[in-house]
Design an enzyme around this catalytic site. Structure first.
Site, PDB file in Angstrom:
ATOM      1  N   ASP A 124      50.339  29.738  40.685  1.00  0.00           N
ATOM      2  CA  ASP A 124      49.596  30.254  39.675  1.00  0.00           C
ATOM      3  C   ASP A 124      50.000  29.229  38.510  1.00  0.00           C
ATOM      4  O   ASP A 124      51.242  29.068  38.444  1.00  0.00           O
ATOM      5  CB  ASP A 124      49.701  31.672  39.193  1.00  0.00           C
ATOM      6  CG  ASP A 124      48.963  32.561  39.965  1.00  0.00           C
ATOM      7  OD1 ASP A 124      47.993  32.046  40.719  1.00  0.00           O
ATOM      8  OD2 ASP A 124      49.171  33.719  40.365  1.00  0.00           O
ATOM      9  N   ASP A 142      41.511  31.992  41.635  1.00  0.00           N
ATOM     10  CA  ASP A 142      41.332  33.321  40.871  1.00  0.00           C
ATOM     11  C   ASP A 142      40.224  33.176  40.018  1.00  0.00           C
ATOM     12  O   ASP A 142      39.543  34.059  39.744  1.00  0.00           O
ATOM     13  CB  ASP A 142      42.478  33.539  39.963  1.00  0.00           C
ATOM     14  CG  ASP A 142      43.824  33.741  41.048  1.00  0.00           C
ATOM     15  OD1 ASP A 142      43.549  34.026  42.117  1.00  0.00           O
ATOM     16  OD2 ASP A 142      44.922  33.561  40.530  1.00  0.00           O
TER      17      ASP A 142
END
Length: 158
Positions: A124, A142
């Site tokens: 991330d 995401d």
């Protein structure tokens, strides 16, 4: 399969691959240009912050134990299979309304599960921080999943 169905199928496959490729390229860039936990301000509210997410979406169940990675991979694979079935059924029934949204979810899910299988975690790096509002760090996959689900929910409300 009719020509129109083949064309639609190719479009859906392209959408999924574009999402996967964008996600993979950005994650490789982050790995090559950032140290773990390094943070760089991009705009006044947007940072790049390289983290390893051992949990699920939004960092849930992130207290890492190896079995969680396997469990999350299995859950993701089941979701991927279900979405592929939804798209296939819609193509056969000529009900294409939500297929692009399913492709957004599918591309993100496949990219994240590939991350989890290859690394054991998700990379991330998008970090939004607006005054007192701070979102969990996320990635392109995401974002794709989130957009697909939000629009599906909005459509179902109407």
């Amino acid at each position: 399969m009719q020509k129109n169905n083949i064309t639609k199928t190719l479009l859906y496959v392209c959408i999924v691959f574009i999402i996967i490729i964008c996600d993979v390229i950005t994650k490789i860039w982050i790995i090559n240009h950032f140290n773990l936990y390094e943070k760089k301000k991009i705009f006044y509210f947007l940072n790049f912050l390289y983290i390893k997410n051992y949990g699920s979406a939004l960092g849930l169940i992130s207290n890492y134990e190896e079995w969680q990675s396997y469990l999350l991979s299995i859950v993701n694979l089941c979701i991927i299979i279900k979405i592929i079935k939804l798209i296939h059924t819609a193509i056969l029934n000529k009900t294409y309304k939500n297929n692009i949204l399913y492709c957004l979810i599918l591309g993100g899910a496949i990219s994240n599960v590939l991350n989890r299988i290859y690394f054991g975690y998700i990379i991330d790096f998008i970090d939004i921080d607006i005054k007192k509002l701070h979102c969990p760090t996320f990635n392109i996959a995401d974002t794709s999943i989130f957009l697909g689900i939000c629009i599906l929910i909005l459509r179902s409300i109407k």
